[in-house]
Scaffold this active site. Structure first.
Site, PDB file in Angstrom:
ATOM      1  N   SER A 204       0.829  -1.202   0.000  1.00  0.00           N
ATOM      2  CA  SER A 204       0.000   0.000   0.000  1.00  0.00           C
ATOM      3  C   SER A 204       0.868   1.257   0.000  1.00  0.00           C
ATOM      4  O   SER A 204       1.655   1.463  -0.924  1.00  0.00           O
ATOM      5  CB  SER A 204      -0.966  -0.041   1.181  1.00  0.00           C
ATOM      6  N   ASP A 333      -9.907  -3.442  -5.874  1.00  0.00           N
ATOM      7  CA  ASP A 333      -9.395  -2.756  -4.683  1.00  0.00           C
ATOM      8  C   ASP A 333     -10.115  -1.418  -4.534  1.00  0.00           C
ATOM      9  O   ASP A 333     -10.031  -0.567  -5.420  1.00  0.00           O
ATOM     10  CB  ASP A 333      -7.884  -2.525  -4.834  1.00  0.00           C
ATOM     11  N   HIS A 362      -8.339  -4.718  -0.877  1.00  0.00           N
ATOM     12  CA  HIS A 362      -7.102  -4.022  -0.529  1.00  0.00           C
ATOM     13  C   HIS A 362      -6.306  -4.833   0.488  1.00  0.00           C
ATOM     14  O   HIS A 362      -6.722  -4.990   1.637  1.00  0.00           O
ATOM     15  CB  HIS A 362      -7.412  -2.632   0.031  1.00  0.00           C
TER      16      HIS A 362
END
Length: 423
Positions: A204, A333, A362
């Site tokens: 991320s 996502d 995610h």
């Protein structure tokens, strides 16, 4: 098929991917290495879309038991000064430090001093996601097969400043473009373990930082390869996508904003000492973009949060990468959205491959039984690079070049808009 949990996988790559020499003397392509590393993506059919997959991460689970020893590094950057914490994976121990995350204790000074080695074990340097740390479940799932039961890998996690119960000792926090700490750790690791092949793994926000770092280093990158997982890439576009949907703004933006406010609150005294942030105003905020407006702009000097997003995005940095770089993303996502994926940039650079799955959410990819699919391509890729590929034969300065323009122009994909002075 997606409704049954069987996600499709798609690979985006250059027309002529990077050629790699194998240890047995034959050749293969970087694309084939990535495809071989990627197993079928069969997820839990009850978690049938990206929202459900992502929200399932809120269900508390213990996850793999990874043990760490922590070392506090003094930053070597004159402006981005202060300290940051690095957690090294170690054998199980019974030391308890209630001020640190579970299974984490500090190194004894003598133990850390004697850490250097001439061994040839592969080493993984990891960056976590927003407001996370070495304790995150998605991270521990990814590295468990590498560092336990004879996996053969060494690993450490570079915690973002203030995260994972680390202290804030200067007036600047982390941001999505702050590559100095990872750069310092990679240089330290290369000096301390000169024979170890070094690899990077980012999740991320940490994937965005890692991508920027690898792009900034270019042909001088000390890593032998890197993996990006759930990277938002284009932060301005991802921010706008979140704001225009009900769930995006009032669930994801709100949750991430709340996490960042708690992080600031946990360092109240340090924030008062080192910054001019208005804590009362920050506590009244709701969303992540509001937090970035009140914190990132003030501490870093960006005029607006969107200027910060544009400068910190890693989508252009993909063009400057000159080591094998494998990116994994889920098309559903809801945070690192599909429309922010830089497909064109991956198609231009033979050193890069992007694998997208039609399902996964995610940093989720929950399989039946609770295991996480993303751990498998990560581990498969890293093990294949170490066991099957002649890493010394990868020479960025002599390998395939990214296509250049016929015009007399100079496009720098990692040029910063915010210049950090070191004196």
């Amino acid at each position: 098929m997606d409704w049954l949990g069987r996600a499709s996988t798609t690979f985006t790559h250059a027309e002529s991917p990077l050629a790699l020499q194998k240890k047995d003397g034959t050749t293969t392509s970087f694309l084939e290495v990535c495809k071989k590393a990627t197993p079928p993506c069969q997820l839990n059919p009850l978690l049938f879309n990206g929202h459900v997959q992502t929200m399932w991460t809120a269900v508390k689970e213990h996850g793999p038991q990874i043990y760490y020893r922590r070392k506090i590094f003094d930053a070597d950057h004159k402006t981005y000064n202060g300290t940051f914490a690095v957690d090294f994976v170690v054998d199980p121990h019974k030391d308890v430090n209630e001020s640190l995350p579970p299974r984490t204790a500090y190194f004894a000074d003598e133990s850390f001093t004697n850490l250097s080695s001439d061994d040839t074990k592969p080493m993984l340097i990891i960056l976590h996601g927003l407001s996370g740390g070495s304790h995150e479940v998605y991270l521990r799932y990814a590295i468990e097969p590498l560092v336990t039961n004879g996996g053969g890998w060494e690993a450490c996690v570079v915690n973002a400043r203030g995260c994972a119960n680390s202290q804030v000792t200067s007036g600047v926090f982390f941001n999505a473009r702050a590559t100095w700490d990872i750069r310092q750790v990679v240089k330290w690791a290369k000096k301390t373990f000169p024979n170890r092949p070094l690899f990077g793994l980012g999740f991320s926000l940490g994937a965005n930082i890692l991508t920027n770092y690898v792009g900034e280093e270019g042909v001088n990158c000390l890593l032998k390869g890197a993996i990006s997982v759930g990277n938002p890439f284009d932060l301005e576009l991802s921010n706008k996508a979140l704001q225009r949907s009900l769930l995006g703004k009032h669930v994801y933006q709100r949750v991430m904003g709340s996490n960042m406010k708690r992080l600031i609150d946990s360092h109240e005294e340090s924030v008062k000492k080192h910054t001019k942030l208005d804590l009362d105003k920050i506590r009244r905020l709701t969303y992540l973009f509001e937090f970035d407006r009140e914190v990132q702009t003030v501490t870093w000097g960006y005029p607006t949060e969107t200027a910060y997003y544009r400068d910190a995005s890693s989508s252009d940095a993909v063009l400057a990468i000159r080591i094998p770089f494998f990116a994994i993303a889920a098309e559903d996502d809801p945070i690192a959205v599909q429309e922010a994926l830089p497909y064109g940039e991956f198609q231009q650079n033979p050193f890069t491959v992007l694998c997208t799955t039609s399902l996964g959410g995610h940093l989720s990819w929950f399989e039946i039984g609770g295991s996480r699919w993303h751990a498998r391509p990560i581990c498969n890729f890293l093990n294949e690079m170490v066991s099957g590929i002649d890493l010394d034969s990868i020479r960025p300065e002599t390998s395939e070049k990214v296509p250049a323009s016929d015009w007399a122009v100079d496009f720098d994909p990692v040029r910063r808009k915010l210049l950090i002075r070191e004196d």
